[in-house]
Structures are given as structure tokens and as C-alpha cells.
Write a protein that holds these residues in place. Structure first.
Motif, short mmCIF file in Angstrom:
data_model
loop_
_atom_site.label_atom_id
_atom_site.label_comp_id
_atom_site.label_asym_id
_atom_site.label_seq_id
_atom_site.Cartn_x
_atom_site.Cartn_y
_atom_site.Cartn_z
N TYR A 223 -2.57 0.51 0.96
CA TYR A 223 -2.27 -0.83 0.45
C TYR A 223 -1.15 -0.79 -0.60
O TYR A 223 -0.16 -1.51 -0.49
N PRO A 226 2.86 0.63 0.35
CA PRO A 226 3.71 -0.40 0.97
C PRO A 226 4.01 -1.56 0.01
O PRO A 226 5.12 -2.06 -0.05
N LYS A 227 3.00 -1.92 -0.75
CA LYS A 227 3.13 -3.03 -1.70
C LYS A 227 4.20 -2.72 -2.75
O LYS A 227 5.09 -3.53 -3.00
N ASN A 230 7.48 -2.43 -1.18
CA ASN A 230 7.83 -3.66 -0.48
C ASN A 230 8.34 -3.40 0.94
O ASN A 230 9.36 -3.95 1.37
N ARG A 231 7.66 -2.56 1.65
CA ARG A 231 7.97 -2.30 3.04
C ARG A 231 6.70 -1.79 3.73
O ARG A 231 5.85 -1.20 3.08
N PRO A 232 6.58 -2.07 5.03
CA PRO A 232 5.33 -1.67 5.69
C PRO A 232 5.17 -0.16 5.78
O PRO A 232 6.15 0.59 5.63
N TYR A 236 1.90 2.56 11.63
CA TYR A 236 0.54 2.04 11.65
C TYR A 236 -0.31 2.80 12.66
O TYR A 236 -1.49 3.04 12.45
N ILE B 45 1.20 -4.56 16.16
CA ILE B 45 1.45 -3.63 15.06
C ILE B 45 2.28 -4.29 13.97
O ILE B 45 1.96 -4.20 12.78
N GLU B 49 0.73 -4.45 10.26
CA GLU B 49 1.29 -3.57 9.23
C GLU B 49 1.94 -4.37 8.11
O GLU B 49 2.13 -3.88 7.01
N SER B 50 2.27 -5.63 8.39
CA SER B 50 2.88 -6.41 7.32
C SER B 50 1.85 -7.17 6.50
O SER B 50 2.20 -7.91 5.59
N PRO B 52 -0.17 -6.28 4.05
CA PRO B 52 -0.13 -6.15 2.59
C PRO B 52 1.06 -6.91 1.99
O PRO B 52 1.05 -7.20 0.80
N LEU B 53 2.07 -7.19 2.81
CA LEU B 53 3.28 -7.77 2.26
C LEU B 53 3.31 -9.29 2.38
O LEU B 53 4.02 -9.96 1.65
#
Lengths: 715, 57
Positions: A223, A226-227, A230-232, A236, B45, B49-50, B52-53
Motif C-alpha cells: 500500500y 505505491p502511495k 505515486n505509481r502502481p 500486480y 489489473i 493496481e491503481s 491505492p492511488l
């Protein structure tokens, strides 16, 4: 779609953050004290409550369950609300979780220094606290699962899978490892004995590392990295493989903690194989974390948050590589029982858990207080001094472990031990212990700087108790479109996922435990091994109270260097009455499994003087003095109850023996007191020192009596 | 690797079943998992995967 308005509960996160920081400092200070005591044994100021054997468990429990534990709750409560777009299900449960956990910590902080302990590593707390832990943990899990059910986001992000796995597995581990028979409110005996107890304990110990220190923090990594960047996440797909592989394999690796001990060979080998396999998912996870930052390294340079996270993930990679290596028989033969293990766990503890927590705190506090970090420079300073602290901590201890192991094993050309006096191998590494304490100090200075920085940050902003948010409600009926795979459906059903996680971890656990539990022939019985006399049993409980097992092992491995030093190697059948087992995991002092045997046996007076002041008998020793053994009366008020409890557990004391136990205890005590008096030592027979001497003199004598007739008065 | 595990267990009757069975479960599970992960849809996906953003804070 209609938007629903709701609030994130930041207040609960703030509470857990404060607890994380406070107990981080407390736990590390206790650790530093313990480290310094190995250099300057007088540092306990003659106080029994803060001797090494009692505060080492305090340190480990504080950093694991108080520092990391509160860190887990803080991160989970923050990230879960946002990932599921909902407030926690119940504020009441959140608060019960918080205050209950702090009460548990408080009771640990009181009972451990008082010597109220089960002696089982990382599970030292006595049975009433064990029950409280189980209850509070269920509160946490219930709150979490209900929050997942009432979420506004259809998909469940991988971090939450890690949280679910953490919840179920820790619950299973805790319950199985805590099977104990209460004797009094504050004393219990492990349900299991000897080898089996050890097997369960390290099944637990290993998996506590996996599911308390690793999986929840991986969730936080997936969590917060990436936070903060600021990118995934990099991949995954990889994170899903990482998750299942990890929870599936980890649980198998327990037996490697007992390599070369009396565990059946097959269990040892199984553990080793799976430990090696663990490298793959762990490194997959590490790469996934690091590669999330690919092409963004300029961000890392400017952000203290990311710097901490990068080092944390790197340390995760290092310790998950080293761990499987240490489970190889050849390497384990060197590292086991030495400070190498301590160095290894601190790469994980200081690096992975510590630095990820710090990164998370530097990220959260500006965010929750709606402001900017007070000082990037101070954060950078913290980063560098912390990193330096880890280096100064770990390298001397690796060196110490390696040196000591070589000295234990070195033979002269004539085939004698090069260092027959164990103490020589200790005094050699004391400078390393001093360096390690310096490393710990540097690390702690960094933490204090962080506390100042974060407090100044909080002061400059204003805390948002409840953070407003909005999201559309989850449509009640979701139609999976054609071609959707089973896993995606499953991933939306938290209960199914939970059950699957239980199944995955249970298989490994069962495969390991069931054969040892069912197949009696696993542990060959030795007819000359008899239950302890009441006095010895009380002496054993003193050994547990003082935590002697934090410095002494009772497990002689089948190496010439060990049999030469301590006598015949330990047999599984020798421990059948040991509730709990006391093999220990670290030899700061020599092995005591055969302390009463013909090779090591010393006069009672030697032990008496050694307890008064170890340095009179062993100049330069770092064992603490135990003068209170001589001042305090042995408490025999529970002796009968203890005999009964042991009988319930299968120790063959004759029916009705409990009524005779105290009389037998007194008779044996008088004998030892009379022997001491002959040597000119006047001490009352009812003092604790008599019992602990009786216990030490018993150790390792059973198998030497093979073939001798049973003594009638000796049950 | 299995041979390595097995040779140490012969002292206990029937015990070789445990690691065998579990290894097989483990193995099939992983083959299935890898297959599933490879077949996962790109769009899904991207969405997950996005997570959290995309939160609104």
C-alpha cells in the motif's frame, strides 16, 4: 451513480501511531539495556527484575508485539479504510482493539520482570494474558472482516489479502502454541513435552516471524510504497504469486530452527527444503517493491519516506536470503546458538520492520495533520544515523557469532578442544558486544530525532479527526461478466478467501505436527529417564522464572566439538517429562543439558558461590549474580498442585504422591544444605538456591544411570 | 528433492504419505496459480493496481 458521504476514522490511526512510537522507544531502550548488560553485568544494579534473563523477553515482546504490533494496526486501520472506501465497521471495536492491546502490553511489562513467564520464546506471557490476546485479536479480525463486507470498492487490493492471512494465521498459531495447563493464576505448564513442545514452539516462533513481522508489513509495503511513489506496484500479477507462495511455504519451514537437535531427521530435512524454496516468493516480493520505483529514483533522492522504504525492502531481501541459507545444515552448524542469529533477526527487525514503520510515519503524519514534514534534513539525518546503526549493530555480531563458533569447534593438533574453557570464547567477543550496543544507540538516537521532527510537524498542522470522503455505494448484485475467472470472483468474497488462507496454512501445520503427535516411535523411550523430584521441579521453575534459557542451551548436538565439551549428545527420549522444553536458542553461557553429568559435575558449593557472584568462580564471566536465590525462601505452596498438573500431563508420579511431595522436597533440601555446611557454607534448607542447585545437579544424570535399580523414594 | 525428503522418513510407518500428499497439493496449486495469473485480464489489473492511488483523499 449516487455518491455516499462518509468519514475515515483518523483518530484510531493516531492512537496506534502514538503507541507505536512510545513502545518503540521503550522496547529499544530495554534492548539497549540488555545489550549493555552483556558488556557490564553489574548494570542490573543487583535488581532481580531487570536481570538479563528477565528483560530479554521483555525486549523481544515489546518490539514485536508493542512496537511492530501497534505499527501493524496503525497501517492497517489507515490503509484498509481507504482501500475499501469506508470507515471501519465499528468504532467501538476499533477502540477495544486499541485499549485491549495496550492493556496486554502493560501486563507483559509487569509480569515479565516479575519472572512470570512460560519460557517459550516470543510466547512468554502466561495463560490469562494469552486468553486476552486471543480475544483482542478476534476483535481486530471481526472489525476487519466486517469492514471488508460493507466496503464500497468491489475489488480487494492485494494488501488486504495479506492482512486477512495475518489475522487467521496468527490466530491459529497463537491458539495451538498456547495449549497449557494452568497451575495457578500466574503459572502454567505447556501441554506438550520435550521434542514435541520444541516442534510446536518453533513452528510458532518461525511463523510468528512470518505472519506477524512479515505478511502484515508486506501488506503495508504494497500500500504505502505505491502511495509514496505515486505509481502502481511494479507487477500486480507477481504480488498475487508472492502472496500465495509465501503463506503456503512459510508454514513449512519451522523445523529448520531445530536442525541438528533431537528432531527426527525427516522433519528436519522437510524444513530445510521448504526454507530454500522460500527464497523465490520473498525475492519476488522484494523486487516487486523495489521495481515499483523504477525510473523514479530521483524521487527517492528527495524523499525521506522512500529512502526508508528502499532500505527496508532491501533488508527484507537480505534477511529472506540469509534465512534459508542459515537453514542449510552446514551453515546452521556454524550459526546456531551463536550471535549470528541475533544479527540476522536485527537485519529484519531494525531494517525491514523499523525502517518501513519510520517511512510510514513520515508519510502519514504530514498527511493526517494536513501539513508538510517539519524538516527534511532531520529526516535525512535520521535515515543516515539509522542505517549506520544497523551496520554497527549487525557486523560486529556476525563477527562475534562466527568467531565464537570457530572457537567452540577448534581442536589442537593432539585432538583436544583448543578452548576447553567456554568463558574464553565469551571474553573474546565482549568488544563486539560493546560495538553492537553502540550501533543500537545510534539507531535509537535516530528514533528520538524522528519523534522531535514528527511532533514539530504535528504542531504546525491541524489534525483531521475524521476525514471526509465520498464514493458510490457498491451495487448489491454484481453480475460477473462472461470470461471472468474464478479467482476474481473469489477475491471479492472475503470469507472464501479467509477460509482458503486457513486451509493453506493448516496443511503445512498438520503435515508437520500430526506425525510427531501420533507416531510414538518418533521418540524412543529411555527407561532410566525418570520424572524430576519435587525439589528439582521447583528448581526448574526457578530456572524458568529467571530466564536462564535466554543464555544457556540444554541441547548437545551430535558434533565431536560438543560431545567433547559437554558429554554425550542429547537424545529425544531424555526430554519426555520436560513441560515446557528448555533447549534455549542461544549460548551466551555453556550448555547445561549435562551440568550434573560426570563430565561437568561440580560440588554444590561451587554452584552456591557461582550464584553469589559468578566472577569468584569464573573470572571475567558475564553471567549476572543471583544473590536473591540465597535470600529468598522457596515457595512450596503450589508444589502439590504442580505434581498434580504434571500427572495430568502424563508424567508418571504415583497417585497420591502430591501429599508426600513437600516432605520429600524438604528431605532432599536438607541433604544439600548439609553438604554445603560441610564445605563451610551455612544456608537454610528452605532457600531458593537449594532448589536450583538440586535441578542443575540432576541435569544429564538420568542416562548415566542406565541399568541401575529404581530408587523407591525417588518417584 | 523428494528422494532427499523420503529417505529420512522410512523409520515411521506410513509417514511418507504426509509430505507426498502435501507436496502434490502444493504443486498442483502452484501450477494452477501461475496459469491463472498469466491469464488475468489487463483491464482488471489496471483497475486493481491503481486502487491505492485512486482513493479520494
Amino acid at each position: 451513480m449516487e455518491m455516499e458521504k462518509f468519514n475515515y476514522d483518523n483518530e484510531i490511526v493516531r492512537k496506534f501511531i502514538i503507541a507505536t512510537v512510545v513502545f518503540g522507544i521503550v522496547g529499544m531502550l530495554v534492548g539497549l539495556t540488555a545489550a549493555l548488560q552483556l558488556v557490564i553485568p553489574e548494570l542490573n544494579a543487583g535488581l532481580q527484575w531487570i536481570t538479563f534473563g528477565r528483560i530479554r523477553p521483555l525486549h523481544t515482546n515489546a518490539v514485536i508485539f508493542a512496537f511492530v504490533g501497534n505499527g501493524i494496526f496503525a497501517g492497517v486501520y489507515y490503509s484498509m479504510q481507504r482501500l475499501l472506501k469506508t470507515r471501519m465497521w465499528s468504532d467501538l471495536l476499533s477502540n477495544i482493539n486499541f485499549w485491549g492491546w495496550q492493556l496486554i502490553i502493560l501486563s507483559a511489562a509487569i509480569t515479565l520482570p516479575l519472572g512470570i513467564t512460560t519460557s517459550k520464546e516470543y510466547a512468554e506471557l502466561e495463560w490469562p494474558i494469552d486468553i486476552a490476546i486471543a480475544l483482542i485479536w478476534v476483535v481486530f479480525g471481526l472489525n476487519m472482516l466486517m469492514t471488508i463486507i460493507k466496503r464500497r470498492e468491489r475489488h480487494i487490493y492485494v494488501a488486504i489479502w495479506f492482512y486477512i492471512a495475518t489475522f487467521v494465521t496468527v490466530a491459529i498459531l497463537h491458539i495451538f502454541n498456547s495449549f497449557e495447563l494452568p497451575v495457578t493464576m500466574l503459572k502454567s505448564y505447556s501441554w506438550y513435552a520435550g521434542v514435541q513442545d520444541a516442534l510446536v514452539q518453533w513452528w510458532y516462533g518461525h511463523n510468528a516471524v512470518a505472519f506477524f513481522l512479515t505478511t502484515p508489513y508486506l501488506g503495508l509495503m504494497y500500500y504505502f510504497v505505491p502511495k509514496a511513489a505515486n505509481r502502481p506496484v511494479y507487477s500486480y500479477r507477481l504480488s498475487i504469486v508472492h502472496f500465495w507462495a509465501l503463506i503456503f511455504i512459510y508454514i513449512w519451514a519451522g523445523p529448520h530452527h531445530l536442525l541438528y537437535t533431537s528432531l527426527p531427521d525427516w522433519a528436519q530435512s522437510l524444513g530445510t527444503v521448504f526454507s530454500i524454496m522460500l527464497i523465490a516468493p520473498s525475492w519476488g516480493g522484494m523486487l516487486n517493491g523495489l521495481l515499483t520505483l523504477r525510473g523514479a529514483w530521483d524521487k527517492v533522492r528527495d524523499s525521506a519516506v522512500l529512502k526508508f522504504m528502499v532500505v527496508a525492502i532491501t533488508c527484507y531481501g537480505m534477511s529472506t536470503f540469509e534465512g534459508p541459507m542459515l537453514s542449510l545444515k552446514n551453515l546452521n552448524a556454524i550459526s546456531h546458538f551463536t550471535d549470528w542469529t541475533i544479527a540476522h533477526v536485527h537485519i529484519g527487525g531494525l531494517g525491514w520492520n523499523g525502517f518501513l514503520t519510520f517511512g510510514m510515519l513520515y508519510f502519514l503524519i504530514p498527511k493526517m495533520w494536513g501539513t508538510k514534514l517539519h524538516s527534511q534534513r532531520l529526516a535525512n539525518f535520521h535515515f543516515w544515523i539509522g542505517t549506520l546503526g544497523i551496520v554497527f549493530y549487525a557486523i560486529p555480531l556476525y563477527w562475534a557469532g562466527f568467531t565464537q563458533s570457530l572457537m567452540w569447534k577448534e581442536f589442537t593438533a593432539d585432538g583436544f578442544l583448543a578452548y576447553p574453557n567456554f568463558l574464553e570464547t565469551v571474553t573474546q567477543i565482549i568488544p563486539m558486544y560493546a560495538m553492537r550496543a553502540l550501533g543500537g544507540t545510534l539507531y535509537l538516537i535516530g528514533v528520538f530525532v524522528m519523534v522531535y521532527n514528527l511532533m514539530a510537524t504535528a504542531k504546525s498542522g491541524s489534525f483531521m479527526k475524521n476525514e471526509e470522503a465520498e464514493a458510490p455505494a457498491l451495487a448489491p448484485k454484481y453480475k460477473p461478466h462472461a470470461g471472468e475467472y474464478w479467482h476474481r470472483a473469489l477475491e471479492r468474497k472475503p470469507m472464501v478467501l479467509t477460509i482458503l488462507a486457513v486451509v493453506a496454512v493448516s496443511i503445512g501445520g498438520l503435515v508437520e505436527i500430526v506425525p510427531t503427535a501420533l507416531v510414538k516411535s518418533n521418540i524412543p523411550t529411555i527407561s532410566s529417564v525418570k520424572p524430576y523430584t519435587p525439589l528439582e521441579l521447583e528448581g526448574r521453575d526457578l530456572y524458568i522464572r529467571e530466564g536462564c534459557n535466554n543464555c544457556h542451551s540444554q541441547m548437545i548436538r551430535p558434533f565431536r566439538s560438543e560431545t567433547e565439551r559437554y558429554g554425550e549428545y542429547s537424545k529425544a527420549g531424555e526430554f519426555v517429562y520436560d513441560h515446557p522444553f528448555l533447549w534455549g536458542s542461544k549460548r551466551t553461557g555453556p550448555d547445561l543439558a549435562r551440568e550434573g553429568g560426570s563430565k561437568l559435575r561440580k560440588p554444590n558449593s561451587w554452584h552456591y558461590n557461582h550464584f553469589m557472584d559468578p566472577r569468584t568462580m569464573s573470572p571475567g564471566s558475564i553471567m549476572p549474580p543471583y544473590p536473591w536465590f540465597i535470600e529468598q525462601d522457596l515457595d512450596v505452596s503450589n508444589t502439590a498442585a504442580k505434581i498434580n498438573a504434571m500427572r495430568t500431563l502424563g508424567v508418571p508420579y504415583p497417585e497420591g504422591y502430591e501429599d508426600q511431595a513437600v516432605a520429600d522436597l524438604n528431605a532432599q533440601a536438607e541433604e544439600i544444605a548439609a553438604d554445603l555446611a560441610q564445605g563451610g557454607i551455612e544456608v537454610a534448607a528452605n532457600r531458593e538456591v537449594i532448589a536450583i542447585i538440586a535441578y542443575l545437579q540432576r541435569l544429564g544424570t538420568d542416562i548415566e544411570n542406565e541399568g541401575t535399580e529404581e530408587v523407591v523414594s525417588n518417584p | 528433492m523428494l528422494r532427499f525428503v523420503k529417505q529420512h522418513m522410512e523409520t515411521i510407518v506410513g509417514v511418507e504419505l504426509y509430505p507426498m500428499v502435501s507436496f502434490l497439493i502444493f504443486f498442483t496449486f502452484f501450477v494452477g496459480l501461475i496459469a491463472y495469473v498469466i491469464m488475468m485480464k489487463k483491464g482488471y489489473i489496471k483497475e486493481v493496481e491503481s486502487l491505492p492511488l485512486t482513493e479520494n483523499d
